[in-house]
Every structure is written in structure tokens, then in C-alpha cells.
Design a protein around this motif. Structure first.
Motif, short mmCIF file in Angstrom:
data_model
loop_
_atom_site.label_atom_id
_atom_site.label_comp_id
_atom_site.label_asym_id
_atom_site.label_seq_id
_atom_site.Cartn_x
_atom_site.Cartn_y
_atom_site.Cartn_z
N HIS A 26 -2.77 20.54 1.02
CA HIS A 26 -2.39 20.12 -0.32
C HIS A 26 -0.89 19.40 -0.11
CE1 HIS A 26 -0.37 20.43 -4.37
NE2 HIS A 26 -1.59 19.86 -4.91
N CYS A 27 0.05 20.08 0.82
CA CYS A 27 1.24 19.45 1.01
C CYS A 27 1.49 18.46 1.87
CB CYS A 27 2.32 20.63 1.32
SG CYS A 27 2.06 21.18 2.79
N GLY A 28 0.27 18.03 2.77
CA GLY A 28 0.46 17.21 3.79
C GLY A 28 0.90 17.57 4.94
N TYR A 29 1.20 18.77 5.12
CA TYR A 29 1.60 19.51 6.57
C TYR A 29 0.64 19.19 7.65
CZ TYR A 29 3.98 22.36 9.87
OH TYR A 29 4.34 23.02 11.18
N VAL A 30 -0.63 19.51 7.18
CA VAL A 30 -1.82 19.42 8.13
C VAL A 30 -2.69 18.44 7.76
CG1 VAL A 30 -3.87 20.44 9.15
CG2 VAL A 30 -1.75 21.96 8.51
N LYS A 31 -3.10 17.14 8.38
CA LYS A 31 -3.77 16.10 8.29
C LYS A 31 -4.84 15.83 9.18
CE LYS A 31 -0.39 13.64 5.39
NZ LYS A 31 0.23 12.49 5.10
N PHE A 32 -5.87 15.33 9.20
CA PHE A 32 -7.03 15.15 9.95
C PHE A 32 -7.95 14.31 9.40
CE2 PHE A 32 -7.91 18.94 7.76
CZ PHE A 32 -9.24 18.93 7.50
N ALA A 33 -8.95 13.48 10.05
CA ALA A 33 -10.00 12.62 9.63
C ALA A 33 -11.24 13.43 10.24
CB ALA A 33 -9.66 11.34 10.44
#
Length: 158
Positions: A26-33
Motif C-alpha cells: 500500500h505504501c510503495g516500500y515493496v514493489k515488484f512486477a
């Protein structure tokens, strides 16, 4: 789905299409594709009734690890929770607490993740096709394990 700017359609093999989806907490600290074949919404999303899936809100897809690209060392940024057999990492953002999925490295060959479709950006959950799974009764050991991991006397995880 193909008009979503966060989704890229590609051809995989002769007739199999795939799509890559941006995802994260939700906060954008962990991102992936995540690349899935077939693409959503043709892909079946698992809706399991085990205690973990119900409590964490998981709606799962199972990409191979090679089809998950962690941005900015995202996997290492995840907090992990293990319960019951202590063989699987339930992955969460340590900042906002969002449930991201499960690392199945000890359970599946080749290595796979069970990624929560709820982590995909811009996804309409009403457009998905669900496959209901009775994990509460079929997973070993069977039963509802919620509320049984914390030892109140020892003040630690069992």
C-alpha cells in the motif's frame, strides 16, 4: 486489462499470451512486477479458505520465481511470518503491513511464489475468475490455525 498502462501484453510461445503487472504494498516500500500466462482476467485466481488466506485476504496466483521481478531489492524488504510447519514465508510490508503473498521456495519446484492478486495495482477484483480451494480441510495439518501461534506464557511465537 490491456488498456491498463501498468500492464504489458506479450506473446509467449505460439498461442499463449502473457501479461506483466506492476504490484506492491500500500505504501510503495515493496514493489515488484509479475508476469502471468494466461493474463488476467483469463487466469484463475485461487480463493482459499485456510486460516492464513482468510486472515490475510489472499487471492492467489502462482507465478514461477523467474516471472517475479522485485524492484529495489523488494523481496529483501519484506517482513516474513511463518506459522504451523514453519516452511513458508508469508510476505508483508514492514512499513504498512500489506499482505503480499507466500514464498513457496521449499514446497514447489521450480521455485514459485503465491502472490496475492490484491497486491496488483489498478486491478478490478470483480473482473477475475476465482477457483475456490478448501485449504482448511485439505492442507496438512488440517484445521483453523489462527490464534494458535503465540505462546502467551512465554511471550513468543510457538
Amino acid at each position: 486489462m490491456s488498456d491498463n498502462p501498468l500492464t504489458t501484453l506479450a506473446s509467449r510461445g505460439e498461442d499463449q499470451q502473457s501479461a506483466t503487472y506492476e504490484a506492491g504494498c500500500h505504501c510503495g516500500y515493496v514493489k515488484f512486477a509479475v508476469t502471468l500466462a494466461p493474463p488476467l482476467p483469463e487466469h484463475q485466481v485461487v480463493q482459499c479458505n485456510c486460516s492464513a488466506c482468510v486472515r490475510f485476504g489472499y487471492l492467489l496466483v502462482y507465478p514461477e520465481a523467474k516471472d517475479v521481478v522485485w524492484h529495489n531489492n523488494g523481496r529483501a524488504r519484506c517482513a516474513n511470518y511463518q506459522f504451523n510447519t514453519k516452511q513458508l514465508d508469508q510476505m508483508f510490508c514492514p512499513k504498512c503491513g500489506a499482505s503480499l503473498g507466500i514464498d513457496l521456495r521449499e514446497r514447489m519446484t521450480p521455485h514459485r511464489y503465491a502472490i496475492s492478486a490484491r497486491a496488483f495495482y489498478g486491478l478490478d477484483l470483480d473482473e477475475l475468475t476465482y477457483k475456490k480451494v478448501d485449504g482448511r480441510e485439505k492442507a496438512v495439518p488440517a484445521g483453523d490455525h489462527s490464534g494458535h501461534c503465540w505462546d502467551e506464557e512465554k511471550q513468543e511465537m510457538k
